[in-house]
Write an enzyme that holds these catalytic residues in place. Structure first.
Site, mmCIF file in Angstrom:
data_model
loop_
_atom_site.group_PDB
_atom_site.id
_atom_site.type_symbol
_atom_site.label_atom_id
_atom_site.label_comp_id
_atom_site.label_asym_id
_atom_site.label_seq_id
_atom_site.Cartn_x
_atom_site.Cartn_y
_atom_site.Cartn_z
ATOM 1 N N LYS A 1 12.104 -15.762 -9.901
ATOM 2 C CA LYS A 1 11.881 -14.694 -10.886
ATOM 3 C C LYS A 1 10.840 -15.137 -11.910
ATOM 4 O O LYS A 1 9.945 -14.382 -12.258
ATOM 5 C CB LYS A 1 13.178 -14.309 -11.616
ATOM 6 C CG LYS A 1 14.226 -13.570 -10.816
ATOM 7 C CD LYS A 1 13.875 -12.140 -10.483
ATOM 8 C CE LYS A 1 13.153 -11.998 -9.194
ATOM 9 N NZ LYS A 1 13.828 -11.867 -7.968
ATOM 10 N N ARG B 1 4.005 -0.328 -4.705
ATOM 11 C CA ARG B 1 3.686 -0.822 -3.366
ATOM 12 C C ARG B 1 2.313 -1.500 -3.317
ATOM 13 O O ARG B 1 1.924 -2.051 -2.280
ATOM 14 C CB ARG B 1 3.696 0.327 -2.365
ATOM 15 C CG ARG B 1 5.012 1.064 -2.302
ATOM 16 C CD ARG B 1 4.950 2.126 -1.242
ATOM 17 N NE ARG B 1 4.817 1.544 0.064
ATOM 18 C CZ ARG B 1 5.814 1.290 0.887
ATOM 19 N NH1 ARG B 1 7.039 1.583 0.541
ATOM 20 N NH2 ARG B 1 5.614 0.742 2.063
ATOM 21 N N GLU C 1 7.246 -15.317 -10.334
ATOM 22 C CA GLU C 1 6.549 -14.102 -9.921
ATOM 23 C C GLU C 1 6.132 -13.213 -11.083
ATOM 24 O O GLU C 1 5.130 -12.527 -10.980
ATOM 25 C CB GLU C 1 7.319 -13.321 -8.849
ATOM 26 C CG GLU C 1 8.674 -12.831 -9.227
ATOM 27 C CD GLU C 1 9.400 -12.181 -8.052
ATOM 28 O OE1 GLU C 1 8.768 -11.727 -7.109
ATOM 29 O OE2 GLU C 1 10.647 -12.123 -8.113
ATOM 30 N N LYS D 1 5.784 -4.399 -3.913
ATOM 31 C CA LYS D 1 7.127 -4.189 -3.365
ATOM 32 C C LYS D 1 6.998 -3.884 -1.883
ATOM 33 O O LYS D 1 6.045 -3.245 -1.468
ATOM 34 C CB LYS D 1 7.726 -2.980 -4.093
ATOM 35 C CG LYS D 1 9.221 -2.875 -4.010
ATOM 36 C CD LYS D 1 9.875 -3.701 -5.051
ATOM 37 C CE LYS D 1 11.371 -3.585 -5.022
ATOM 38 N NZ LYS D 1 11.994 -4.729 -5.701
ATOM 39 N N GLU E 1 16.633 -18.580 -7.042
ATOM 40 C CA GLU E 1 16.306 -17.206 -7.423
ATOM 41 C C GLU E 1 15.778 -17.147 -8.866
ATOM 42 O O GLU E 1 14.831 -16.416 -9.158
ATOM 43 C CB GLU E 1 17.543 -16.318 -7.232
ATOM 44 C CG GLU E 1 17.418 -14.880 -7.679
ATOM 45 C CD GLU E 1 16.337 -14.064 -6.962
ATOM 46 O OE1 GLU E 1 15.737 -14.545 -6.004
ATOM 47 O OE2 GLU E 1 16.083 -12.938 -7.417
ATOM 48 N N CYS F 1 0.858 -1.176 0.000
ATOM 49 C CA CYS F 1 0.000 0.000 0.000
ATOM 50 C C CYS F 1 0.894 1.225 0.000
ATOM 51 O O CYS F 1 1.848 1.321 0.758
ATOM 52 C CB CYS F 1 -0.941 0.085 1.196
ATOM 53 S SG CYS F 1 -2.207 -1.163 1.199
ATOM 54 N N ASN G 1 -1.809 2.256 5.686
ATOM 55 C CA ASN G 1 -1.000 1.114 5.259
ATOM 56 C C ASN G 1 -0.708 0.301 6.504
ATOM 57 O O ASN G 1 -0.189 0.850 7.483
ATOM 58 C CB ASN G 1 0.309 1.617 4.622
ATOM 59 C CG ASN G 1 1.270 0.484 4.329
ATOM 60 O OD1 ASN G 1 0.855 -0.659 4.161
ATOM 61 N ND2 ASN G 1 2.550 0.792 4.253
ATOM 62 N N GLY G 2 -1.053 -0.973 6.493
ATOM 63 C CA GLY G 2 -0.819 -1.814 7.674
ATOM 64 C C GLY G 2 -2.005 -2.721 7.890
ATOM 65 O O GLY G 2 -2.832 -2.903 6.992
ATOM 66 N N HIS H 1 16.112 -37.576 -5.990
ATOM 67 C CA HIS H 1 15.361 -37.980 -4.794
ATOM 68 C C HIS H 1 13.884 -37.616 -4.896
ATOM 69 O O HIS H 1 13.199 -37.556 -3.884
ATOM 70 C CB HIS H 1 15.989 -37.343 -3.545
ATOM 71 C CG HIS H 1 17.401 -37.767 -3.328
ATOM 72 N ND1 HIS H 1 17.749 -39.016 -2.879
ATOM 73 C CD2 HIS H 1 18.569 -37.114 -3.550
ATOM 74 C CE1 HIS H 1 19.064 -39.116 -2.809
ATOM 75 N NE2 HIS H 1 19.586 -37.968 -3.222
ATOM 76 N N TRP I 1 -2.882 -2.562 -1.756
ATOM 77 C CA TRP I 1 -2.617 -3.995 -1.874
ATOM 78 C C TRP I 1 -3.503 -4.635 -0.813
ATOM 79 O O TRP I 1 -3.275 -4.466 0.383
ATOM 80 C CB TRP I 1 -1.133 -4.285 -1.603
ATOM 81 C CG TRP I 1 -0.761 -5.719 -1.814
ATOM 82 C CD1 TRP I 1 -0.407 -6.313 -2.981
ATOM 83 C CD2 TRP I 1 -0.702 -6.741 -0.802
ATOM 84 N NE1 TRP I 1 -0.132 -7.649 -2.770
ATOM 85 C CE2 TRP I 1 -0.306 -7.938 -1.445
ATOM 86 C CE3 TRP I 1 -0.943 -6.772 0.559
ATOM 87 C CZ2 TRP I 1 -0.149 -9.137 -0.762
ATOM 88 C CZ3 TRP I 1 -0.789 -7.975 1.244
ATOM 89 C CH2 TRP I 1 -0.390 -9.138 0.580
HETATM 90 C C1 F6R Z 1 11.263 -11.090 -5.190
HETATM 91 C C2 F6R Z 1 11.271 -10.088 -4.153
HETATM 92 C C3 F6R Z 1 10.907 -10.496 -2.769
HETATM 93 C C4 F6R Z 1 11.754 -9.725 -1.746
HETATM 94 C C5 F6R Z 1 11.254 -10.023 -0.337
HETATM 95 C C6 F6R Z 1 12.122 -9.342 0.703
HETATM 96 O O1 F6R Z 1 11.628 -10.562 -6.417
HETATM 97 O O2 F6R Z 1 11.525 -8.933 -4.392
HETATM 98 O O3 F6R Z 1 11.021 -11.860 -2.592
HETATM 99 O O4 F6R Z 1 13.078 -10.103 -1.893
HETATM 100 O O5 F6R Z 1 9.943 -9.579 -0.205
HETATM 101 O O6 F6R Z 1 12.149 -7.973 0.524
HETATM 102 P P1 F6R Z 1 13.264 -7.076 1.147
HETATM 103 O O7 F6R Z 1 14.561 -7.441 0.541
HETATM 104 O O8 F6R Z 1 12.847 -5.684 0.823
HETATM 105 O O9 F6R Z 1 13.263 -7.346 2.622
#
Ligand code: F6R
Length: 609
Positions: free
Chosen positions: A486, A27, A489, A604, A482, A2, A100-101, A505, A74
């Site tokens: 990617k 966000r 997501e 984010k 990773e 948010c 936000n929260g 396994h 969000w």
């Molecule tokens: C994936 C991604 C998330 C963040 C996770 C932690 O692309 O961005 O998995 O890595 O939410 O976020 P931070 O690093 O901001 O604590």
């Protein structure tokens, strides 16, 4: 999660708020709304969908105003629709809030308020806030807000406007970030800097328990614990250019291409060739604790957790110090036992991730020092850790993290070099590592020139596949995780990352001629073992997309597709091998026609549990 913003000042509030929402959209982007005080009324417009929808719907229709608040959501409580979108107002439309929260006791509060006659129209937890303020309002806005906040269990970053006091915004923070920008005769309060830096570089980071009363030319901050506090104004170094797409189709692509520059920033001033070591001034006071630690515990979430895993492998093998890597969300709840000889490292790009923050607080509660590897300067994690290393990746706007991961891995390369030199690496070994580190940015630049065409062709071919497997060993096992993350997501393709040898396994059962398997098979200490794994896949007709080391002609013959990266030291390979996996995920999502920078359900900076 948010984005909230509030504006008061000489400018046109609607313009600042809508621009700010576009900047904050990473966000959350399931609904958006705005509230302005104009002509003795609070004017509210909100809509399900992205900020663009709100901007289109309100274009030319918002009243002139010098005070307002806005929100990009969000969803936590209640589906994304017009009604659940923020701002929320009280029964008589005298107070409007953006939040936000999460209000954990919202049901109890709602019942209490309904018994008092308040009418709710949304399914959100946030709507209890304006009603609480209304309930407690007795001519003194701040007093009513304080009473309301005292009832709330949970987290909030809040901006509030009221008809009774159209000359001020109230902002309050508990667990969700808020930063206040100070301009000339104007203030902007927002969830993060992105909404502020086009107006001012002077900012105040609100702390938990603080309430700010913001007028166009003054600010008063009161802390729950300390009473009145003097606002600390800090200067921001992020620039507008950094938060713009700059000609790229997506922020994610821009950030992938920025990686060579970012790594130069991460290592700048931190390598000491003469002594064959690294210099990390931010944690200089804790180097002895790290070197002599019984255990280093790294905690993080998501991509940052993957970087932490690479950090574990690096520190253990170069410095011989035991390391554990924990999901922050598990660590905080599983009653971890920390010995006094332990030291923790919290890794976070945003510095605001709720679970990582809670893990940090748990470790500190047990009396263990916590260091940070963070990107966002002034973020909560950066401030609450005892000391830390900034990764200098600049603002990361793409929801899928790329450059921050790269810079986090580099930060661990520096830390492991520093600790390694104190424990067991010779001067020559230290210098060899420095030479290899210095080459990485150029190696990446070169790869960015040669890789995209080949990767685009692979992406086109496999974009409609439903599943992918990613395999790697040693330092490249976290890279496999990773790479799979990617892909998941941003392209919504199911992908699993596995240590290559674990395949037999269980996951080997998935392999058939429809299954693309991305295998990181670089010429490191366990190359031969990975080649055997490739043979096992081929024997079952799986499709192998290999990431190999330049010059490995044999590998090219043995796999369906080969993407080659230059040679480097074993522990630095993740800095090169991740690049093709980022590009592959990116182009698959683009060819599927998906919104790369705003993948569904994500946002984010995960500031809720
Ligand atoms: C994936 C991604 C998330 C963040 C996770 C932690 O692309 O961005 O998995 O890595 O939410 O976020 P931070 O690093 O901001 O604590």
């Amino acid at each position: 999660m948010c984005g909230i913003i509030g504006y008061i000042g000489k400018g046109e509030a609607a313009e600042v708020l809508i621009n700010g929402l576009f900047r904050l959209e990473y966000r959350g982007y399931d609904s958006a709304g705005i509230a302005l005080i104009a002509d003795g009324d609070i004017f509210v417009r909100k809509v399900a969908g992205k900020v663009k929808e709100l901007a289109q719907m309100t274009s030319g229709q918002l009243p002139h105003s010098h005070i307002g608040i806005a929100h990009t959501r969000w969803a936590t409580h209640g589906v994304p629709n017009d009604i659940n979108a923020h701002p929320h107002i009280d029964c008589r439309g005298r107070f409007a809030i953006v939040h936000n929260g999460i209000i954990e006791n919202c049901r109890t509060l709602k019942r209490f308020l309904e018994e008092k006659g308040h009418k709710f129209i949304s399914d959100t937890d946030s709507e209890v806030i304006p009603h609480l303020i209304e309930e407690f309002y007795n001519g003194d806005l701040i007093a009513a807000v304080k009473k309301a906040l005292n009832q709330i269990e949970g987290t909030y970053g809040l901006a509030i406007i009221s008809l009774a006091n159209p000359d001020r915004i109230i902002a309050a923070r508990m667990g969700s970030p808020l930063v206040i920008g100070k301009g000339r005769e104007e203030y902007i309060v927002a969830s993060d800097l992105a909404a502020i830096i086009s107006y001012t570089d002077q900012v105040i980071y609100l702390k938990d328990g603080e309430i700010a009363e913001i007028r166009k030319d003054s600010i008063r901050i009161e802390s729950r614990e300390l009473g009145l506090v003097t606002p600390e104004i800090e200067k921001v170094t992020w620039t507008l250019k950094q938060i713009e797409r700059g000609g790229y189709d997506h922020f994610m692509l821009k950030e992938i291409y920025e990686q060579p520059i970012i790594l130069r920033d991460t290592i700048r001033g931190r390598l000491n060739y003469e002594e064959g070591t690294a210099r990390l001034n931010g944690i200089a006071d804790y180097i002895d604790d790290l070197r002599d630690a019984d255990r280093i515990i790294i905690f993080a979430c998501g991509t940052s957790w993957h970087a932490g895993l690479i950090g574990e492998y690096m520190i253990e093998s170069l410095a011989g110090i035991p390391v554990e890597v924990e999901y922050a969300s598990e660590f905080r709840y599983r009653k971890p036992v920390l010995s006094q000889g332990s030291i923790c490292i919290a890794v976070s790009q945003s510095g605001e991730t709720a679970d990582t923050l809670a893990a940090l607080r748990e470790a500190k509660r047990q009396g263990v020092p916590v260091l940070g590897i963070c990107n966002v300067v002034g973020s909560t994690i950066a401030r609450e850790t005892d000391a830390g290393v900034y990764i200098h990746a600049g603002p990361e706007i793409g929801v899928a993290s790329t450059k921050a991961f790269m810079a986090q891995v580099m930060a661990f390369a520096l830390l492991s070099l520093l600790l390694g030199r104190q424990k067991r690496l010779s001067l020559d070994e230290g210098r060899e590592i420095i030479e290899a580190i210095r080459k990485v940015p150029d190696q990446l630049s070169q790869l960015l020139k040669v890789l995209p065409d080949g990767i685009k062709a692979i992406a086109r071919k496999f974009k409609d596949h439903r599943n992918f497997l990613y395999l790697g060993r040693g330092y490249n096992f976290p890279v496999a995780l990773e790479g799979a993350l990617k892909l998941k997501e941003i392209s919504y393709i199911h992908a699993e990352g596995y240590p290559a040898a674990e395949m037999k396994h269980g996951p080997i059962a998935l392999i058939d001629k429809e299954m693309p398997v991305v295998v990181i098979a670089i010429k490191d200490a366990i190359y031969d073992k990975v080649i055997s794994n490739i043979e096992e896949i081929r024997a079952r007709e799986g499709i192998v997309i290999a990431i190999g080391s330049e010059g490995d002609e044999q590998l090219k013959k043995n796999v369906d597709y080969a993407i080659m990266v230059p040679q480097t030291l074993d522990h630095l390979y993740p800095l090169l091998t991740i690049l093709p996996l980022q590009l592959l995920a990116y182009y698959i999502a683009v060819f599927k026609g998906l919104d790369v920078d705003k993948p569904r359900n994500l946002a984010k900076s995960v500031t809720v549990e």
